[in-house]
Design an enzyme around this catalytic site. Sequence first.
Site, PDB file in Angstrom:
ATOM      1  N   GLU A  22      40.848   5.747  53.556  1.00 52.97           N
ATOM      2  CA  GLU A  22      41.250   7.154  53.681  1.00 52.97           C
ATOM      3  C   GLU A  22      42.373   7.260  54.703  1.00 52.97           C
ATOM      4  O   GLU A  22      42.154   7.019  55.893  1.00 52.97           O
ATOM      5  CB  GLU A  22      40.054   7.996  54.128  1.00 52.97           C
ATOM      6  N   HIS A  55      34.190  16.139  57.081  1.00 52.55           N
ATOM      7  CA  HIS A  55      34.957  16.396  55.857  1.00 52.55           C
ATOM      8  C   HIS A  55      35.053  17.882  55.483  1.00 52.55           C
ATOM      9  O   HIS A  55      34.862  18.266  54.327  1.00 52.55           O
ATOM     10  CB  HIS A  55      34.383  15.588  54.698  1.00 52.55           C
ATOM     11  N   HIS A  99      39.315  10.895  49.068  1.00 48.45           N
ATOM     12  CA  HIS A  99      38.140  10.055  49.349  1.00 48.45           C
ATOM     13  C   HIS A  99      37.761   9.176  48.144  1.00 48.45           C
ATOM     14  O   HIS A  99      36.577   9.061  47.808  1.00 48.45           O
ATOM     15  CB  HIS A  99      36.967  10.942  49.759  1.00 48.45           C
TER      16      HIS A  99
HETATM   17  C1  GLA Z   1      33.737   8.821  55.463  1.00 52.55           C
HETATM   18  C2  GLA Z   1      32.947   8.722  56.711  1.00 52.55           C
HETATM   19  C3  GLA Z   1      31.676   8.040  56.443  1.00 52.55           C
HETATM   20  C4  GLA Z   1      30.904   8.761  55.368  1.00 52.55           C
HETATM   21  C5  GLA Z   1      31.725   8.865  54.129  1.00 52.55           C
HETATM   22  C6  GLA Z   1      31.025   9.683  53.071  1.00 52.55           C
HETATM   23  O1  GLA Z   1      34.230   7.615  55.069  1.00 52.55           O
HETATM   24  O2  GLA Z   1      33.645   8.075  57.743  1.00 52.55           O
HETATM   25  O3  GLA Z   1      30.918   7.960  57.606  1.00 52.55           O
HETATM   26  O4  GLA Z   1      30.560  10.045  55.803  1.00 52.55           O
HETATM   27  O5  GLA Z   1      32.955   9.458  54.442  1.00 52.55           O
HETATM   28  O6  GLA Z   1      29.726   9.283  52.854  1.00 52.55           O
END
Ligand code: GLA
Length: 374
Positions: free
Chosen positions: A338, A134, A207
């Site tokens: 997402e 991220h 997110h």
């Molecule tokens: C995304 C990732 C997960 C996790 C979340 C945040 O969805 O794919 O593995 O890192 O973000 O916790």
Amino acid sequence: MAKWFNAGLIIATIAFASCNEKQHETSATIGTTKKEWGEVDGKQVYLYTLANKAGDVVTISNYGGTITSWVSPDKSGNKNSIIIGFDSLSSYRQDPPYFGALIGRYGNRIGKAQFTLNGTTYKLAANNGPNSLHGGIQGFDKVVWAAGVPDSAQPSLTLKYVSKDGEEGYPGNLDVTVVYTLTDDNGLKIEYTATTDKPTPVNLTNHSYFNLTGNVKNTILDHYLQIDADKYTPVDSTLIPTGELKEVKGTPFDFTTAKKIGQDFNSVPGGYDHNFVLNRKDASLQKVAALSDSVSGRTLEVYTTEPGLQFYTGNFLDGKFTNHDGNPLLIHTALCMETQHFPDSPNKPDFPSTILQPGQTYHSVTEYKLSVEK
Ligand code: GLA
């Protein structure tokens, strides 16, 4: 000052309604309003309230471009937020896992926190085991965005951020604009554009964690989900795609027709945290998923121009954070959908490219559309 700053801002009184011990906006005058919400690194942070004719109210901060709540009536007319989050900036400063935030420069993981582009290897911060997740240590979710209210018939908010050449290891100055719009038919539309002065990977998303019951005492395992994807990208033990596009048919990943999320849950160790390869012929805005819940009578449809959808069942939620409704956010009490390009694309030449070139404009649209049975 740019014209879009504060143009059309409607100053209005925001009504508050009690929701257990916590308070957040549940009704507001139609349009976009703002209030001061604290400071980060000497920069003023605001909380914006977008309220539409239908009575839905969405709050968004220019800290991380974070959607902090989306309050709507359920089938009995009770109002609560389908997006989990907090009422204070200080809670967001305690590093919750990306709640409601804009994600960039690269949504999801880049394997071994590096990639090679035009012969140069770029090293990123490894903030998730060996991988970069991220956007790195200070991704777009942890910066203060410049904000303005555009002259628009519908409540909306424009956010801008310039990510400097070398920030978190990425090449090129990246100029990013995100426009949030709450439509009159309860669509929350997110439009992303970006330009760069050097080739760079870009993969922007939001997110938000959803629980359609608005009450995180309920897990999301009884929600029904349909995803228009015949394939998904299996991952290794560090959640990096193996490169294979695997058929969902006959696996727990088959959501081609609506199914209870909990139905095949025991066959997915740790829970879902996977990228689905959306069925699409072109990059037009297309309905790709629908989430529904019988407790609230709500349905949330997802439309996007993106080729992928990361379906994540809140597997790492551990009760450390407390939702608007006063309840702890325990494992599987919320889920994310997402919209994105596939994880680790900069290292997977066969995946759709995420490289933005100077002179090109990155453009991506996602809309979450909410309805309730009457
Ligand atoms: C995304 C990732 C997960 C996790 C979340 C945040 O969805 O794919 O593995 O890192 O973000 O916790």
